[in-house]
Structure formats: C-alpha cells, structure tokens
Design a protein around this motif. Structure first.
Motif, short mmCIF file in Angstrom:
data_model
loop_
_atom_site.label_atom_id
_atom_site.label_comp_id
_atom_site.label_asym_id
_atom_site.label_seq_id
_atom_site.Cartn_x
_atom_site.Cartn_y
_atom_site.Cartn_z
N VAL A 283 41.25 36.86 34.42
CA VAL A 283 40.25 36.03 33.75
C VAL A 283 40.26 34.62 34.32
CG1 VAL A 283 39.58 34.99 31.56
CG2 VAL A 283 40.28 37.38 31.62
N ALA A 284 41.45 34.06 34.48
CA ALA A 284 41.55 32.69 35.00
C ALA A 284 41.00 32.59 36.42
CB ALA A 284 43.00 32.22 34.94
N LEU A 285 41.35 33.55 37.27
CA LEU A 285 40.89 33.50 38.66
C LEU A 285 39.39 33.72 38.77
CD1 LEU A 285 43.72 35.43 40.56
CD2 LEU A 285 43.33 32.96 40.45
N ALA B 252 35.47 43.77 31.10
CA ALA B 252 34.07 44.20 31.11
C ALA B 252 33.20 43.19 30.38
CB ALA B 252 33.95 45.58 30.46
N GLN B 253 33.68 42.69 29.25
CA GLN B 253 32.93 41.70 28.49
C GLN B 253 32.76 40.41 29.29
OE1 GLN B 253 34.80 39.43 25.17
NE2 GLN B 253 33.35 40.54 23.89
N GLN B 254 33.80 40.01 30.01
CA GLN B 254 33.72 38.80 30.83
C GLN B 254 32.62 38.92 31.88
OE1 GLN B 254 37.30 37.02 33.14
NE2 GLN B 254 36.28 38.43 34.51
N GLU B 255 32.57 40.05 32.57
CA GLU B 255 31.55 40.23 33.60
C GLU B 255 30.16 40.27 33.00
OE1 GLU B 255 31.94 40.06 36.88
OE2 GLU B 255 34.01 39.53 36.38
N ALA B 256 30.02 40.94 31.84
CA ALA B 256 28.71 41.01 31.20
C ALA B 256 28.25 39.62 30.77
CB ALA B 256 28.78 41.94 29.99
#
Length: 357
Positions: free
Chosen positions: A102-104, A305-309
């Motif tokens: 997530v951080a990267l 998956a939520q992060q990418e969405a």
C-alpha cells in the motif's frame, strides 16, 4: 556434544595418501565457515515454541495445539520471532507485506506523479488508514505473547486501527466511488456521520468483548464483534453496491475490482467467524492454514483490490471533484477523520484501564 575440528593450512595441504587415510577415519575433520558462524552467534537464540497446555488460557486459540511462543520472554525475543516459525508467523507477514504494498503504491514508482491536494486528500487518508490497520494488526500478533498486559494493549490498538480503516474506506468510497443518484439519496446525505458512528461502535464493541469475556469464549463474544462490523460493512459498501447494481460493469474497470473486494471481504468474514478447517482436524493447521490466517490473507487481498479500485475511481472523478463537492465540504469531511481516530483511541484507553487488575 562433539566439537568440530577446523583444519589448519598444513592439514589442507597434506598428501593424497594422507587425505585417503583421513577419509577412512571416523575422526574426519570438518571445514567450518567462520563468518556465518560469527553472524549466527551474534543473534540471541530463541526458545522453541510450546504446546497449548504450556501457555495460559488467554494466549490459546481453539483447535490450535502447538506453535505457541512462551510468555514472559524479553521483548527482543518476540521482535526476532518475526523470523521464527510459529502459529502467528504467516498472519504477521501477510499484513506487513500488504502494508508495504500500500505504501509503495503511492510513494514509489507506481505512484506515477501522484500529488497531494484537496481533491486527493481523502485518498491519502485512505492509504494512511490501510497502512495503520495492517501495521497495528501485525504488531499485535507479533508481540502479544509477551504478557497479559501487552496482549490486551496491543489488541486494543488493533481494534483502533480497524476502526480507522473502516472510516478511511467509507470516506474514500463516498467521495470517489459513488454516483449522483446515491449521493442525493437519504443514505448518501447521512452516510459519513453514520459511518463514523459505526466505526467507533465497532472499536468499542471489540474492546468491550475483549474485557468482558474470558476463554473459552462464549458465542456472544463473537456476536459483539461481528454484528457491528457487519452493519458497518453494509453501510460502507453501499456506494459501490449501488453502482454495481445500476451500471454496466464494462463502463468502468474499477467495478470489477470493487466486486472482487466484496467477494474477498465476505470470504474473510466467514473465516473470521468460524474456526475451519482446524475444527475438523485439530493440530493439523497450527502453522499453515488455520482460519485466522486465511482471514488475514483474504483481508489483505480485499484491501489491495479496494486500493486499486479507489485509485481508478479517483483518476476518473478528480477533474470534477472540487466542482461537485466544493473545497470546504471536502476539507470538513477529511477533518472528521482525525476526530474519529481520537475518539477511538480514548475509548480503547478507557477500556484498557477497565481490564487492568
């Protein structure tokens, strides 16, 4: 215990016949590498893991019979147990690696020029909330065996991290992933205050259940955790559910990712609620494959998956975001995030004092 013999330079240059004699001798010298030996000797040795009967009931998990770290060791032993095989190893590493991912995604090359402004601030808070809950969870599972006091304190910190992530997700989903019809509905109007209230309720209920019930835990303890979290999930995912129900999935690549995050969360909720497969075969899934471990892996997948969405929704919504919501409303919505974090932290601190003898 036999000590190994390190041959000298003269020994290593013996004649062929001498080497033949040595090869036939039971006292054949062994060549040891000094550098790795010195490195390993510099690390403190960790005690082996123990059975469930060898740790207090507080630290036992149902149907997990081995792989426990004994309590009462120095803190460094639990920190170094990150590199030891025990029944928490994969649970810790799954969340640590997900936090790094997530951080990267936002700070490394993958960020691709991502900049922070008023429009992107909710996404920054979401990323912060995700790293917070993943880090708090990993810390709790890594260090909680130190003592009863550490166990309670670290898991209360874990519950605070979960509540922060719940509201961080709700904030980003409301601003980036909702459509006009949902925003103008009654649910859309009360969404953020209700999401903040339910996030705080989840933290409070989890802390209360931890203080109130002792092992073996009764079913109502799990209900104290699952019911508020289920209600929070149904509310938080409502912007996405509305889009999935009313829009063609081909209209946006983010919708498939949103669907994936819903499926992964529901699967993770199942393994959080039911101790399978270890219930069917106690002791066989102590190190790999028990329910809480599967819960961790699925929840990490859900978060990624939520992060990418959300990132795709942000890029789609960003040009019109200030015009739709206004700068003042966005800043006010973001200001509620640290307030929620403070309320949850104070609640957990109060509950922790109640749990002290």
């Amino acid at each position: 215990m036999k000590s190994s013999v390190v041959p000298t330079h003269t020994d290593l240059n013996t004649s062929a016949s001498s080497r033949t004699d040595l090869g036939s001798s039971p006292m054949m010298p062994r060549v040891s590498l000094s550098a790795p030996s010195l490195f390993l000797a510099a690390l403190p040795s960790l005690p082996p893991t123990v059975r469930d009967a060898d740790v207090p009931p507080l630290f036992r998990e149902p149907f997990i019979l081995s792989g426990y770290r004994p309590p009462g060791l120095p803190w460094r032993c639990y920190v170094l147990s990150l590199f030891q095989i025990h029944n928490e190893t994969l649970s810790v590493w799954s969340h640590l690696l997900a936090a790094v991912c997530v951080a990267l995604r936002f700070t490394g090359p993958e960020g691709q020029g991502f900049s922070v402004d008023v429009a992107s601030l909710p996404l920054v808070l979401y990323a912060f909330s995700a790293v917070t809950y993943l880090s708090c969870s990993a810390s709790a599972h890594l260090l909680q065996s130190h003592s009863e006091s550490a166990h309670y304190s670290l898991f209360f910190l874990d519950y605070v991290g979960v509540a922060i992530y719940q509201y961080g997700s709700a904030l980003a989903l409301c601003l980036y992933s909702s459509d006009t019809a949902w925003m103008q509905s009654m649910l859309g109007q009360v969404f953020l205050p209700a999401a903040a209230m339910l996030a705080w309720l989840c933290c409070t209920a989890s802390c209360y259940a931890k203080v109130r019930f002792r092992r073996p835990y009764p079913p109502r303890r799990k209900l104290c955790q699952v019911l508020p979290m289920g209600a929070a999930f149904l509310l938080d995912i409502s912007p996405v559910a509305h889009r999935l129900a009313t829009h063609s999935w081909s209209s946006s690549p983010a919708l498939a990712l949103h669907c994936l995050q819903v499926v992964l969360f529901l699967l993770s909720a199942f393994f959080f609620s039911f101790p399978v497969p270890e219930r069917c075969s106690p002791g066989d899934y102590d190190i790999v494959g028990h329910a809480h471990q599967l819960f961790h892996f699925l929840l990490c997948g859900c978060t990624l998956a939520q992060q990418e969405a959300l990132l795709q929704d942000f890029l789609w919504r960003r040009p019109a975001l200030l015009r739709v919501f206004g700068e003042q409303r966005l800043l006010l919505a973001c200001a509620s995030f640290p307030l929620l974090a403070l309320c949850c932290s104070l609640t957990a601190l109060a509950m922790r004092r109640l749990s002290s003898p």
